[in-house]
Design an enzyme around this catalytic site. Structure first.
Site, mmCIF file in Angstrom:
data_model
loop_
_atom_site.group_PDB
_atom_site.id
_atom_site.type_symbol
_atom_site.label_atom_id
_atom_site.label_comp_id
_atom_site.label_asym_id
_atom_site.label_seq_id
_atom_site.Cartn_x
_atom_site.Cartn_y
_atom_site.Cartn_z
ATOM 1 N N HIS A 1 38.024 -2.421 5.321
ATOM 2 C CA HIS A 1 37.835 -1.855 6.658
ATOM 3 C C HIS A 1 37.860 -0.335 6.607
ATOM 4 O O HIS A 1 38.250 0.254 5.599
ATOM 5 C CB HIS A 1 38.884 -2.377 7.651
ATOM 6 N N GLU B 1 39.353 -0.477 12.215
ATOM 7 C CA GLU B 1 40.725 -0.317 12.690
ATOM 8 C C GLU B 1 40.784 0.964 13.497
ATOM 9 O O GLU B 1 40.198 1.976 13.118
ATOM 10 C CB GLU B 1 41.686 -0.214 11.498
ATOM 11 N N HIS C 1 41.317 6.514 7.223
ATOM 12 C CA HIS C 1 41.290 5.980 5.862
ATOM 13 C C HIS C 1 40.193 4.938 5.697
ATOM 14 O O HIS C 1 39.676 4.405 6.667
ATOM 15 C CB HIS C 1 42.648 5.396 5.446
#
Length: 134
Positions: free
Chosen positions: A79, A130, A7
């Site tokens: 992010h 991440e 994502h």
């Protein structure tokens, strides 16, 4: 080591308005808001055919998103998240190359119920990364 893009996370100053924009203007499938107290955020996932968009909104006074929005009042990309098969092996490999893992270095459970780690943006061309174990 990294797999597919899981994502892209976008910090937003108004979660309802942002969700409505994706749903009503762009015609996307929009999930329900979910609080993630361990991460200090409320998230809404936008489902796309090839990935997801994660809308982030501050949850609590110590939310890292609160500070981000103070610097970027209109919101913005916060992010990107990549999938990894083994988060501990990925962490160890990255640290061996000098990359910094944020926090204690131990994975936390993320919004998808899977272990996640964050990597310092200064080590990745200014991008907060991440990693999520799949």
């Amino acid at each position: 080591m990294i797999g597919r893009l899981n994502h892209v996370a976008i910090a937003v100053p108004d979660l309802d308005a942002a969700a409505a924009q994706y749903r009503d203007t762009l015609g996307a499938k929009v999930g329900a808001p979910q609080d993630e107290p361990d991460h200090g955020v409320t998230v809404v996932f936008i489902e796309l055919p090839n990935t997801k968009i994660e809308l982030l909104y501050p949850l609590g006074e110590n939310s890292p998103i609160k500070g981000f929005l103070e610097k970027n009042p209109s919101g913005g990309i916060h992010h990107i998240c990549y999938e990894v098969e083994d988060i501990l092996a990925a962490r160890d490999r990255l640290q061996a190359t000098g990359a910094r893992v944020l926090g204690s270095g131990e994975p936390k459970i993320g919004a998808h119920g899977k272990p996640v780690l964050f990597l310092h943006p200064k080590d990745f061309t200014g991008t907060l990364v991440e990693l999520e174990q799949v």
